[in-house]
Design a protein around this motif. Structure first.
Motif, PDB file in Angstrom:
ATOM      1  N   TRP A  92       0.865  -1.176   0.000  1.00  0.00           N
ATOM      2  CA  TRP A  92       0.000   0.000   0.000  1.00  0.00           C
ATOM      3  C   TRP A  92       0.903   1.228   0.000  1.00  0.00           C
ATOM      4  O   TRP A  92       1.872   1.300   0.769  1.00  0.00           O
ATOM      5  CB  TRP A  92      -0.910   0.016   1.214  1.00  0.00           C
ATOM      6  CG  TRP A  92      -2.037  -0.958   1.120  1.00  0.00           C
ATOM      7  CD1 TRP A  92      -2.118  -2.198   1.700  1.00  0.00           C
ATOM      8  CD2 TRP A  92      -3.253  -0.798   0.392  1.00  0.00           C
ATOM      9  NE1 TRP A  92      -3.290  -2.809   1.374  1.00  0.00           N
ATOM     10  CE2 TRP A  92      -4.024  -1.963   0.570  1.00  0.00           C
ATOM     11  CE3 TRP A  92      -3.791   0.226  -0.402  1.00  0.00           C
ATOM     12  CZ2 TRP A  92      -5.278  -2.145   0.000  1.00  0.00           C
ATOM     13  CZ3 TRP A  92      -5.035   0.057  -0.977  1.00  0.00           C
ATOM     14  CH2 TRP A  92      -5.760  -1.111  -0.771  1.00  0.00           C
ATOM     15  N   ILE A  93       0.556   2.160  -0.852  1.00  0.00           N
ATOM     16  CA  ILE A  93       1.345   3.368  -1.060  1.00  0.00           C
ATOM     17  C   ILE A  93       0.369   4.533  -1.163  1.00  0.00           C
ATOM     18  O   ILE A  93      -0.754   4.357  -1.637  1.00  0.00           O
ATOM     19  CB  ILE A  93       2.162   3.232  -2.365  1.00  0.00           C
ATOM     20  CG1 ILE A  93       3.144   2.066  -2.250  1.00  0.00           C
ATOM     21  CG2 ILE A  93       2.894   4.528  -2.699  1.00  0.00           C
ATOM     22  CD1 ILE A  93       3.504   1.422  -3.562  1.00  0.00           C
ATOM     23  N   ARG A  94       0.783   5.703  -0.729  1.00  0.00           N
ATOM     24  CA  ARG A  94      -0.108   6.855  -0.853  1.00  0.00           C
ATOM     25  C   ARG A  94       0.647   8.063  -1.379  1.00  0.00           C
ATOM     26  O   ARG A  94       1.868   8.159  -1.246  1.00  0.00           O
ATOM     27  CB  ARG A  94      -0.782   7.183   0.471  1.00  0.00           C
ATOM     28  CG  ARG A  94       0.141   7.671   1.566  1.00  0.00           C
ATOM     29  CD  ARG A  94      -0.659   7.917   2.849  1.00  0.00           C
ATOM     30  NE  ARG A  94       0.171   8.466   3.918  1.00  0.00           N
ATOM     31  CZ  ARG A  94      -0.294   8.774   5.128  1.00  0.00           C
ATOM     32  NH1 ARG A  94      -1.583   8.576   5.422  1.00  0.00           N
ATOM     33  NH2 ARG A  94       0.519   9.278   6.041  1.00  0.00           N
ATOM     34  N   HIS A  95      -0.125   8.945  -1.983  1.00  0.00           N
ATOM     35  CA  HIS A  95       0.433  10.178  -2.512  1.00  0.00           C
ATOM     36  C   HIS A  95      -0.253  11.333  -1.791  1.00  0.00           C
ATOM     37  O   HIS A  95      -1.432  11.620  -2.027  1.00  0.00           O
ATOM     38  CB  HIS A  95       0.200  10.271  -4.025  1.00  0.00           C
ATOM     39  CG  HIS A  95       0.943  11.384  -4.665  1.00  0.00           C
ATOM     40  ND1 HIS A  95       0.835  11.675  -6.012  1.00  0.00           N
ATOM     41  CD2 HIS A  95       1.819  12.287  -4.160  1.00  0.00           C
ATOM     42  CE1 HIS A  95       1.618  12.706  -6.302  1.00  0.00           C
ATOM     43  NE2 HIS A  95       2.217  13.081  -5.197  1.00  0.00           N
ATOM     44  N   LEU A  96       0.475  11.954  -0.898  1.00  0.00           N
ATOM     45  CA  LEU A  96      -0.049  13.074  -0.136  1.00  0.00           C
ATOM     46  C   LEU A  96      -0.027  14.329  -0.995  1.00  0.00           C
ATOM     47  O   LEU A  96       0.907  14.526  -1.782  1.00  0.00           O
ATOM     48  CB  LEU A  96       0.784  13.282   1.127  1.00  0.00           C
ATOM     49  CG  LEU A  96       0.805  12.093   2.112  1.00  0.00           C
ATOM     50  CD1 LEU A  96       1.945  12.245   3.098  1.00  0.00           C
ATOM     51  CD2 LEU A  96      -0.528  11.979   2.818  1.00  0.00           C
ATOM     52  N   ALA A 131      -5.207  11.662   1.022  1.00  0.00           N
ATOM     53  CA  ALA A 131      -4.247  11.289  -0.016  1.00  0.00           C
ATOM     54  C   ALA A 131      -4.921  10.386  -1.042  1.00  0.00           C
ATOM     55  O   ALA A 131      -6.035   9.913  -0.842  1.00  0.00           O
ATOM     56  CB  ALA A 131      -3.056  10.547   0.603  1.00  0.00           C
ATOM     57  N   MET A 132      -4.186  10.148  -2.121  1.00  0.00           N
ATOM     58  CA  MET A 132      -4.561   9.102  -3.069  1.00  0.00           C
ATOM     59  C   MET A 132      -3.862   7.831  -2.591  1.00  0.00           C
ATOM     60  O   MET A 132      -2.635   7.837  -2.394  1.00  0.00           O
ATOM     61  CB  MET A 132      -4.110   9.469  -4.477  1.00  0.00           C
ATOM     62  CG  MET A 132      -4.515   8.459  -5.532  1.00  0.00           C
ATOM     63  SD  MET A 132      -6.270   8.532  -5.916  1.00  0.00           S
ATOM     64  CE  MET A 132      -6.293   9.950  -7.020  1.00  0.00           C
ATOM     65  N   TYR A 133      -4.624   6.776  -2.406  1.00  0.00           N
ATOM     66  CA  TYR A 133      -4.079   5.521  -1.907  1.00  0.00           C
ATOM     67  C   TYR A 133      -4.020   4.501  -3.044  1.00  0.00           C
ATOM     68  O   TYR A 133      -4.997   4.315  -3.781  1.00  0.00           O
ATOM     69  CB  TYR A 133      -4.943   4.997  -0.756  1.00  0.00           C
ATOM     70  CG  TYR A 133      -4.742   5.765   0.525  1.00  0.00           C
ATOM     71  CD1 TYR A 133      -5.307   7.024   0.706  1.00  0.00           C
ATOM     72  CD2 TYR A 133      -3.964   5.241   1.559  1.00  0.00           C
ATOM     73  CE1 TYR A 133      -5.101   7.748   1.865  1.00  0.00           C
ATOM     74  CE2 TYR A 133      -3.760   5.961   2.732  1.00  0.00           C
ATOM     75  CZ  TYR A 133      -4.334   7.205   2.879  1.00  0.00           C
ATOM     76  OH  TYR A 133      -4.125   7.918   4.033  1.00  0.00           O
ATOM     77  N   TYR A 134      -2.866   3.842  -3.134  1.00  0.00           N
ATOM     78  CA  TYR A 134      -2.632   2.849  -4.183  1.00  0.00           C
ATOM     79  C   TYR A 134      -2.256   1.499  -3.586  1.00  0.00           C
ATOM     80  O   TYR A 134      -1.565   1.442  -2.560  1.00  0.00           O
ATOM     81  CB  TYR A 134      -1.469   3.272  -5.085  1.00  0.00           C
ATOM     82  CG  TYR A 134      -1.653   4.566  -5.826  1.00  0.00           C
ATOM     83  CD1 TYR A 134      -1.238   5.761  -5.281  1.00  0.00           C
ATOM     84  CD2 TYR A 134      -2.218   4.586  -7.103  1.00  0.00           C
ATOM     85  CE1 TYR A 134      -1.383   6.965  -5.969  1.00  0.00           C
ATOM     86  CE2 TYR A 134      -2.371   5.780  -7.800  1.00  0.00           C
ATOM     87  CZ  TYR A 134      -1.952   6.959  -7.217  1.00  0.00           C
ATOM     88  OH  TYR A 134      -2.092   8.143  -7.911  1.00  0.00           O
TER      89      TYR A 134
END
Length: 124
Positions: free
Chosen positions: A35-39, A90-93
């Protein structure tokens, strides 16, 4: 390989976030899943990873609030992030590695396949 995130788009502050990643074309017990996010206004941030054996690895900054699990029968894995604040907006990937990790699970270049992401907003 196709990954798709699902879950709430709006979370109240202090509540927990639960996101689901559904994997098709891959098998959750044969690769590493992250899991990765873009703040907003910042770069990508690694949250955590679950490996092919079900072992989990978390970012030290988020470890106390993070839990990643998987359901191999459904080819899905989940993220739970507790005590959400507006700073978690954030956008969560979700993402899958190509195979064994060569460097470190937190190295985002290890993950070749990514979902489209889901925007999560935390209301104050």
């Amino acid at each position: 390989v196709h990954l798709e995130e699902s879950g709430p788009t709006l979370v109240k502050s202090s509540h927990a976030l639960s996101l689901l990643c559904t994997v098709s074309g891959g098998i959750v017990n044969s690769a590493y899943y992250a899991w990765i996010r873009h703040l907003p206004g910042k770069g990508l941030e690694w949250i955590g990873t679950i490996d092919s054996s079900g072992n989990t690895y978390y970012s030290p900054d988020l470890k106390s609030r993070t839990s990643i699990s998987r359901d191999t029968s459904k080819n899905q894995f989940t993220l739970q992030l507790s005590s959400m604040t507006p700073e978690d907006t954030a956008m969560y990937y979700c993402a899958q590695s190509t195979g064994l990790i060569r460097t470190h699970v937190s190295n985002l270049s290890e993950y070749l396949y990514w979902g489209q992401g889901t925007q999560v907003t935390v209301s104050s």
